[in-house]
Design an enzyme around this catalytic site. Structure first.
Site, PDB file in Angstrom:
ATOM      1  N   ARG A 112     -13.929  -8.419   2.273  1.00  0.00           N
ATOM      2  CA  ARG A 112     -12.501  -8.201   1.977  1.00  0.00           C
ATOM      3  C   ARG A 112     -11.708  -9.448   2.377  1.00  0.00           C
ATOM      4  O   ARG A 112     -10.801  -9.868   1.665  1.00  0.00           O
ATOM      5  CB  ARG A 112     -11.965  -6.979   2.753  1.00  0.00           C
ATOM      6  CG  ARG A 112     -12.492  -5.624   2.310  1.00  0.00           C
ATOM      7  CD  ARG A 112     -12.022  -5.217   0.921  1.00  0.00           C
ATOM      8  NE  ARG A 112     -10.592  -5.215   0.774  1.00  0.00           N
ATOM      9  CZ  ARG A 112      -9.775  -4.213   1.115  1.00  0.00           C
ATOM     10  NH1 ARG A 112     -10.275  -3.105   1.587  1.00  0.00           N
ATOM     11  NH2 ARG A 112      -8.457  -4.310   0.951  1.00  0.00           N
TER      12      ARG A 112
ATOM     13  N   HIS B 222      -7.354   0.820  -6.379  1.00  0.00           N
ATOM     14  CA  HIS B 222      -7.551  -0.058  -5.201  1.00  0.00           C
ATOM     15  C   HIS B 222      -8.253  -1.344  -5.672  1.00  0.00           C
ATOM     16  O   HIS B 222      -9.416  -1.583  -5.384  1.00  0.00           O
ATOM     17  CB  HIS B 222      -8.399   0.692  -4.169  1.00  0.00           C
ATOM     18  CG  HIS B 222      -8.370   0.075  -2.793  1.00  0.00           C
ATOM     19  ND1 HIS B 222      -7.636  -1.052  -2.474  1.00  0.00           N
ATOM     20  CD2 HIS B 222      -9.007   0.442  -1.641  1.00  0.00           C
ATOM     21  CE1 HIS B 222      -7.819  -1.338  -1.197  1.00  0.00           C
ATOM     22  NE2 HIS B 222      -8.638  -0.464  -0.670  1.00  0.00           N
TER      23      HIS B 222
ATOM     24  N   CYS C  43     -16.483   1.926   0.781  1.00  0.00           N
ATOM     25  CA  CYS C  43     -15.321   1.068   1.065  1.00  0.00           C
ATOM     26  C   CYS C  43     -14.851   1.201   2.512  1.00  0.00           C
ATOM     27  O   CYS C  43     -14.144   0.325   3.003  1.00  0.00           O
ATOM     28  CB  CYS C  43     -14.190   1.391   0.097  1.00  0.00           C
ATOM     29  SG  CYS C  43     -13.713   3.120   0.113  1.00  0.00           S
TER      30      CYS C  43
ATOM     31  N   ARG D 165       0.873  -1.180   0.000  1.00  0.00           N
ATOM     32  CA  ARG D 165       0.000   0.000   0.000  1.00  0.00           C
ATOM     33  C   ARG D 165       0.908   1.228   0.000  1.00  0.00           C
ATOM     34  O   ARG D 165       1.677   1.431   0.942  1.00  0.00           O
ATOM     35  CB  ARG D 165      -0.924   0.009   1.215  1.00  0.00           C
ATOM     36  CG  ARG D 165      -1.619   1.353   1.397  1.00  0.00           C
ATOM     37  CD  ARG D 165      -2.723   1.335   2.408  1.00  0.00           C
ATOM     38  NE  ARG D 165      -3.880   0.625   1.898  1.00  0.00           N
ATOM     39  CZ  ARG D 165      -5.099   0.716   2.435  1.00  0.00           C
ATOM     40  NH1 ARG D 165      -5.310   1.482   3.480  1.00  0.00           N
ATOM     41  NH2 ARG D 165      -6.101   0.033   1.921  1.00  0.00           N
TER      42      ARG D 165
ATOM     43  N   ASP E 194     -17.205   7.338  -1.416  1.00  0.00           N
ATOM     44  CA  ASP E 194     -15.940   7.223  -0.680  1.00  0.00           C
ATOM     45  C   ASP E 194     -15.628   8.604  -0.110  1.00  0.00           C
ATOM     46  O   ASP E 194     -16.282   9.600  -0.465  1.00  0.00           O
ATOM     47  CB  ASP E 194     -14.838   6.747  -1.648  1.00  0.00           C
ATOM     48  CG  ASP E 194     -13.497   6.524  -0.956  1.00  0.00           C
ATOM     49  OD1 ASP E 194     -13.473   6.363   0.283  1.00  0.00           O
ATOM     50  OD2 ASP E 194     -12.458   6.513  -1.659  1.00  0.00           O
TER      51      ASP E 194
ATOM     52  N   GLN F  76     -10.182  -3.848  -3.270  1.00  0.00           N
ATOM     53  CA  GLN F  76     -11.461  -3.329  -2.782  1.00  0.00           C
ATOM     54  C   GLN F  76     -12.576  -3.594  -3.792  1.00  0.00           C
ATOM     55  O   GLN F  76     -13.627  -4.135  -3.439  1.00  0.00           O
ATOM     56  CB  GLN F  76     -11.345  -1.817  -2.532  1.00  0.00           C
ATOM     57  CG  GLN F  76     -12.629  -1.179  -2.039  1.00  0.00           C
ATOM     58  CD  GLN F  76     -12.967  -1.621  -0.626  1.00  0.00           C
ATOM     59  OE1 GLN F  76     -12.131  -1.571   0.259  1.00  0.00           O
ATOM     60  NE2 GLN F  76     -14.194  -2.061  -0.413  1.00  0.00           N
TER      61      GLN F  76
HETATM   62  N1  NVA Z   1      -9.914   6.864  -1.340  1.00  0.00           N
HETATM   63  C1  NVA Z   1      -9.533   6.394  -0.036  1.00  0.00           C
HETATM   64  C2  NVA Z   1      -9.793   4.927   0.091  1.00  0.00           C
HETATM   65  C3  NVA Z   1      -9.488   4.348   1.444  1.00  0.00           C
HETATM   66  C4  NVA Z   1      -9.745   2.870   1.505  1.00  0.00           C
HETATM   67  C5  NVA Z   1      -8.082   6.727   0.224  1.00  0.00           C
HETATM   68  O1  NVA Z   1      -7.252   6.524  -0.687  1.00  0.00           O
HETATM   69  O2  NVA Z   1      -7.759   7.180   1.313  1.00  0.00           O
HETATM   70  N1   CP Z   2     -11.307   0.005   2.524  1.00  0.00           N
HETATM   71  C1   CP Z   2     -10.021  -0.088   2.925  1.00  0.00           C
HETATM   72  O1   CP Z   2      -9.104  -0.366   2.164  1.00  0.00           O
HETATM   73  O2   CP Z   2      -9.858   0.117   4.256  1.00  0.00           O
HETATM   74  P1   CP Z   2      -8.486   0.324   5.015  1.00  0.00           P
HETATM   75  O3   CP Z   2      -7.914   1.636   4.563  1.00  0.00           O
HETATM   76  O4   CP Z   2      -8.876   0.324   6.459  1.00  0.00           O
HETATM   77  O5   CP Z   2      -7.564  -0.812   4.674  1.00  0.00           O
END
Ligand code: NVA
Ligand code: CP
Length: 302
Positions: free
Chosen positions: A290, A130, A262, A103, A222, A133
């Site tokens: 997930r 992502h 998400c 990540r 989101d 997800q």
């Molecule tokens: N768009 C959000 C998704 C988190 C799962 C982010 O990148 O923070």
């Molecule tokens: N939806 C998601 O990826 O959650 P986290 O950021 O908690 O991993």
């Protein structure tokens, strides 16, 4: 399937179907208490440059349930955080591990890692995409609606990694995608152009959330400010204030529409509490899935 999972755009229909079928079998095995230690002795490294709750837990618990282990590698505590280059990290880690989940910020970093690694690399979220997800969201849609085929999915909010991944999925699978984003906050131009060209059932972008939500089977949103955009949070609250899933938007969707997010969510911003905590919401089932979908991905790739 390819060696790595970097985007859903790289998957073909049979890859999607394989993941969903396997996730279904693994979920059933878990619910029935049947052991499914298919990755005995295997180790997954998990490199995190950003925070996570669901992704970390689902991969870590998933590896445990499959009989393997997962290592949480906060890049701040490894030599990556002190500048060790991706090429060396990827080649060296390939000698210890059976797979790596990353990540991070730049999609190019995950792609570089995958290029140098001889083991599978899984994209656990970048600024651009992502994939894990949206794969588990599609699995949830199959559970709730029987199939994604012919459905209308409306995404309301920021044209971010989640929106981009929905577009890539719509380029590969037969469902209609309607997006509503404020001007200047559209999804990635390149992904959008590819998606519009390749989607069978159509991808449309609107400025009006009510138009996007009209007759939708699924309403999705989101956060307005993603990880890395914390400094823009206040400014974005003003820009996005009309891009909220609330009861007026829900009224435009089909009677049996489901509401997805998400997570993490900000009640009162991108979604109201009455909707996310109401009868149309499936967000907790969505989060649970997930785990099952991550296990399917791990089993296939590792
Ligand atoms: N768009 C959000 C998704 C988190 C799962 C982010 O990148 O923070
Ligand atoms: N939806 C998601 O990826 O959650 P986290 O950021 O908690 O991993």
């Amino acid at each position: 399937m390819k060696k790595d999972l970097l985007s859903v755009y790289e998957l073909d229909l049979s890859d999607f179907e394989k993941i969903f079928a396997k996730a279904g079998r693994l979920k059933k095995a878990l619910k029935q208490g049947r052991p499914h230690t298919l990755l005995k002795g295997k180790t997954l490294g998990m490199i995190f440059d950003k925070s996570s709750t669901r992704t970390r837990i689902s991969f870590e618990v998933g590896m445990y349930q499959l009989g393997g282990i997962a290592l949480f590698l906060n890049s701040r505590d490894t030599q990556i955080g002190r500048g060790e280059i991706i090429a060396d990290s990827a080649r060296m880690m390939s000698r210890y591990l059976n797979g790596i989940m990353i990540r991070t910020y730049a999609q190019a970093s995950v792609e570089d890692f995958a290029r140098y690694a001889s083991i599978p690399v899984i994209n656990g979220l970048t600024d651009l995409l992502h994939p894990c997800q949206i794969l588990s969201d599609l699995f949830t849609i199959i559970e709730k609606k029987g199939s994604y085929e012919g459905l209308k999915i409306a995404y309301i909010g920021d044209g971010n990694n989640i929106a981009n991944t929905w577009i890539e999925a719509a380029a590969r699978l037969p469902f209609e995608l309607a997006l509503a984003c404020p001007e200047g906050y559209d999804p990635d131009t390149h992904i959008m152009a590819k998606g519009i060209k390749e989607s069978k059932d159509g991808i449309n972008i609107y400025r009006d959330p009510l138009t996007a939500a009209k007759n939708a089977d699924i309403l999705y949103t989101d956060v307005w400010a993603s990880m890395g955009q914390e400094a823009e949070q206040e400014e974005r609250k003003e820009i996005f204030k009309n891009y909220q899933i609330n009861k007026n938007v829900l009224k435009e969707a089909k009677k049996d529409a489901i509401v997805m997010h998400c997570l993490p969510a900000h009640r009162g911003e991108e979604i109201t509490a009455d909707v996310i905590d109401g009868p149309h919401s499936v967000v907790i089932d969505q989060a649970e899935n997930r785990l099952h979908v991550q296990k399917a991905i791990l089993e296939i790739l590792l």
